[in-house]
Design a protein around this motif. Sequence first.
Motif, mmCIF file in Angstrom:
data_model
loop_
_atom_site.group_PDB
_atom_site.id
_atom_site.type_symbol
_atom_site.label_atom_id
_atom_site.label_comp_id
_atom_site.label_asym_id
_atom_site.label_seq_id
_atom_site.Cartn_x
_atom_site.Cartn_y
_atom_site.Cartn_z
ATOM 1 N N LYS A 168 0.833 -1.200 0.000
ATOM 2 C CA LYS A 168 0.000 0.000 0.000
ATOM 3 C C LYS A 168 0.876 1.261 0.000
ATOM 4 O O LYS A 168 2.071 1.203 0.281
ATOM 5 C CB LYS A 168 -0.915 -0.003 1.223
ATOM 6 C CG LYS A 168 -1.873 -1.187 1.279
ATOM 7 C CD LYS A 168 -2.702 -1.153 2.552
ATOM 8 C CE LYS A 168 -3.615 -2.358 2.667
ATOM 9 N NZ LYS A 168 -4.406 -2.342 3.931
ATOM 10 N N SER A 169 0.233 2.395 -0.273
ATOM 11 C CA SER A 169 0.971 3.656 -0.343
ATOM 12 C C SER A 169 0.572 4.608 0.789
ATOM 13 O O SER A 169 0.631 5.827 0.640
ATOM 14 C CB SER A 169 0.737 4.332 -1.698
ATOM 15 O OG SER A 169 -0.652 4.542 -1.915
ATOM 16 N N ASP A 170 0.171 4.045 1.920
ATOM 17 C CA ASP A 170 -0.330 4.852 3.032
ATOM 18 C C ASP A 170 0.627 4.852 4.222
ATOM 19 O O ASP A 170 0.211 4.939 5.374
ATOM 20 C CB ASP A 170 -1.705 4.339 3.475
ATOM 21 C CG ASP A 170 -1.677 2.877 3.942
ATOM 22 O OD1 ASP A 170 -0.631 2.206 3.775
ATOM 23 O OD2 ASP A 170 -2.702 2.407 4.473
ATOM 24 N N GLU A 171 1.924 4.771 3.955
ATOM 25 C CA GLU A 171 2.901 4.658 5.040
ATOM 26 C C GLU A 171 3.021 5.925 5.891
ATOM 27 O O GLU A 171 3.393 5.842 7.062
ATOM 28 C CB GLU A 171 4.299 4.326 4.475
ATOM 29 C CG GLU A 171 4.356 3.070 3.621
ATOM 30 C CD GLU A 171 4.302 3.383 2.141
ATOM 31 O OE1 GLU A 171 4.843 2.591 1.347
ATOM 32 O OE2 GLU A 171 3.733 4.455 1.778
ATOM 33 N N LYS A 172 2.719 7.078 5.320
ATOM 34 C CA LYS A 172 2.890 8.340 6.042
ATOM 35 C C LYS A 172 2.095 8.332 7.345
ATOM 36 O O LYS A 172 0.911 7.987 7.373
ATOM 37 C CB LYS A 172 2.460 9.522 5.184
ATOM 38 C CG LYS A 172 2.700 10.869 5.842
ATOM 39 C CD LYS A 172 2.334 12.013 4.918
ATOM 40 C CE LYS A 172 2.567 13.364 5.595
ATOM 41 N NZ LYS A 172 2.235 14.507 4.697
ATOM 42 N N GLY A 173 2.761 8.715 8.434
ATOM 43 C CA GLY A 173 2.116 8.794 9.732
ATOM 44 C C GLY A 173 2.143 7.513 10.530
ATOM 45 O O GLY A 173 1.787 7.510 11.711
ATOM 46 N N LYS A 174 2.582 6.414 9.927
ATOM 47 C CA LYS A 174 2.618 5.132 10.632
ATOM 48 C C LYS A 174 3.882 5.022 11.486
ATOM 49 O O LYS A 174 4.943 5.534 11.126
ATOM 50 C CB LYS A 174 2.551 3.969 9.645
ATOM 51 C CG LYS A 174 1.214 3.857 8.907
ATOM 52 C CD LYS A 174 1.121 2.579 8.101
ATOM 53 C CE LYS A 174 -0.190 2.492 7.333
ATOM 54 N NZ LYS A 174 -1.368 2.495 8.231
ATOM 55 N N VAL A 175 3.749 4.328 12.611
ATOM 56 C CA VAL A 175 4.893 4.049 13.466
ATOM 57 C C VAL A 175 5.623 2.830 12.924
ATOM 58 O O VAL A 175 4.998 1.789 12.666
ATOM 59 C CB VAL A 175 4.454 3.791 14.917
ATOM 60 C CG1 VAL A 175 5.650 3.367 15.776
ATOM 61 C CG2 VAL A 175 3.797 5.035 15.505
ATOM 62 N N ILE A 176 6.917 2.958 12.714
ATOM 63 C CA ILE A 176 7.727 1.851 12.220
ATOM 64 C C ILE A 176 8.696 1.396 13.309
ATOM 65 O O ILE A 176 9.107 2.176 14.165
ATOM 66 C CB ILE A 176 8.518 2.250 10.952
ATOM 67 C CG1 ILE A 176 9.371 3.513 11.205
ATOM 68 C CG2 ILE A 176 7.590 2.451 9.773
ATOM 69 C CD1 ILE A 176 10.272 3.889 10.044
ATOM 70 N N THR A 177 9.043 0.127 13.267
ATOM 71 C CA THR A 177 10.042 -0.448 14.157
ATOM 72 C C THR A 177 11.226 -0.870 13.313
ATOM 73 O O THR A 177 11.060 -1.564 12.303
ATOM 74 C CB THR A 177 9.478 -1.659 14.919
ATOM 75 O OG1 THR A 177 8.341 -1.238 15.697
ATOM 76 C CG2 THR A 177 10.529 -2.246 15.858
ATOM 77 N N VAL A 178 12.414 -0.447 13.711
ATOM 78 C CA VAL A 178 13.629 -0.695 12.934
ATOM 79 C C VAL A 178 14.634 -1.426 13.816
ATOM 80 O O VAL A 178 14.853 -1.042 14.963
ATOM 81 C CB VAL A 178 14.235 0.624 12.411
ATOM 82 C CG1 VAL A 178 15.406 0.348 11.471
ATOM 83 C CG2 VAL A 178 13.174 1.465 11.716
ATOM 84 N N PHE A 179 15.244 -2.485 13.270
ATOM 85 C CA PHE A 179 16.206 -3.290 14.013
ATOM 86 C C PHE A 179 17.628 -3.031 13.519
ATOM 87 O O PHE A 179 17.851 -2.733 12.345
ATOM 88 C CB PHE A 179 15.890 -4.777 13.856
ATOM 89 C CG PHE A 179 14.626 -5.201 14.544
ATOM 90 C CD1 PHE A 179 14.644 -5.624 15.862
ATOM 91 C CD2 PHE A 179 13.400 -5.177 13.884
ATOM 92 C CE1 PHE A 179 13.481 -6.018 16.510
ATOM 93 C CE2 PHE A 179 12.229 -5.563 14.514
ATOM 94 C CZ PHE A 179 12.279 -5.988 15.833
ATOM 95 N N GLY A 180 18.597 -3.171 14.433
ATOM 96 C CA GLY A 180 19.995 -3.034 14.061
ATOM 97 C C GLY A 180 20.885 -3.568 15.156
ATOM 98 O O GLY A 180 20.447 -3.827 16.275
ATOM 99 N N LYS A 181 22.160 -3.758 14.817
ATOM 100 C CA LYS A 181 23.139 -4.191 15.822
ATOM 101 C C LYS A 181 24.497 -3.620 15.442
ATOM 102 O O LYS A 181 24.853 -3.521 14.275
ATOM 103 C CB LYS A 181 23.202 -5.714 15.923
ATOM 104 C CG LYS A 181 23.521 -6.444 14.637
ATOM 105 C CD LYS A 181 23.491 -7.954 14.848
ATOM 106 C CE LYS A 181 23.785 -8.701 13.572
ATOM 107 N NZ LYS A 181 23.799 -10.152 13.758
ATOM 108 N N GLY A 182 25.270 -3.263 16.431
ATOM 109 C CA GLY A 182 26.569 -2.666 16.176
ATOM 110 C C GLY A 182 26.836 -1.542 17.149
ATOM 111 O O GLY A 182 26.396 -1.570 18.294
ATOM 112 N N ALA A 183 27.536 -0.519 16.715
ATOM 113 C CA ALA A 183 27.854 0.605 17.592
ATOM 114 C C ALA A 183 26.593 1.388 17.921
ATOM 115 O O ALA A 183 25.638 1.421 17.160
ATOM 116 C CB ALA A 183 28.876 1.514 16.931
ATOM 117 N N MET A 184 26.602 2.016 19.086
ATOM 118 C CA MET A 184 25.452 2.780 19.536
ATOM 119 C C MET A 184 25.830 4.240 19.702
ATOM 120 O O MET A 184 26.981 4.626 19.580
ATOM 121 C CB MET A 184 24.934 2.183 20.843
ATOM 122 C CG MET A 184 24.378 0.776 20.671
ATOM 123 S SD MET A 184 24.179 -0.113 22.247
ATOM 124 C CE MET A 184 25.894 -0.558 22.586
ATOM 125 N N GLY A 185 24.841 5.059 20.002
ATOM 126 C CA GLY A 185 25.067 6.466 20.230
ATOM 127 C C GLY A 185 23.777 7.110 20.671
ATOM 128 O O GLY A 185 22.768 6.434 20.867
#
Length: 262
Positions: free
Chosen positions: A135-152
């Motif tokens: 869909k093309s309705d992503e604006k305004g949605k909360v996303i969860t993003v994963f990662g690993k490595g250095a932090m800040g």
Amino acid sequence: MKLFIFIALAFYCIGSYAVVMRHDVPIDSYRVEKIPEYIVDMPQEGHGVLIAEKWVVTVAHTIFHDYAGSKLNVGSKQYEIEKVYIHPEYVKPSNNILSGDLAPLMQVLESSSDIALIKLSSPVLDIKPISIYSKSDEKGKVITVFGKGAMGNGLSGENLDTKYLYQPNKFQNVVESANGKWLTFKFDSPHNALPLEGMHGSGDSGGASIIYQSGEPSLVGLSSWQFATGDISAFKGGLYGTTAYQTRISSYYNWITDVVGR
């Protein structure tokens, strides 16, 4: 030195950095015991995402050479790469824009189609692939993003000294714009931020940005780069106010389904 600066800036140093967090929230709040198994590590650096039994999607800048015949770890098993399909509109930045004013580099990154598909020689049967968002309705949605490595954190930016910890983390943000090839979000300071507000870093390239629908995850984006101005030598990634760019999966839905269906 030019290459290192460019890599740190545009997240082409994939695999070395990760989640940049709020400075006023405990680090443990961002940590996860294990990143979802549909997120895989690329042969050299960076991440990809399992979207079908024999298919992994990633950003094109994680592809350093022809990976056919190389091994890819998916879950606890190794799989051979049969073929890599780089989007025909991907543009690799030339060396002459990797120093000085950032404007030419930003123009190239924004015009590019930073996406690639990896076909495995045998199917992954013990891990459920993530569905892709059409869909093309992503604006305004909360996303969860994963990662690993250095932090800040947003005050000091990325901390390179933690790059070898490979600590799995996640953060959340709100899609600010969903136009054409890109999803964008801003790393807001605490008074405007989500409880787990954050920013992807260089090592998150190709990592999954997801939304949950009825408890099930859907892939909406792939971590790619962040916008910056001024001189490359003065760049500091992961500060409050920075805008992140993610490859927008819905924009490439037809291309993905076409390649996977071959």
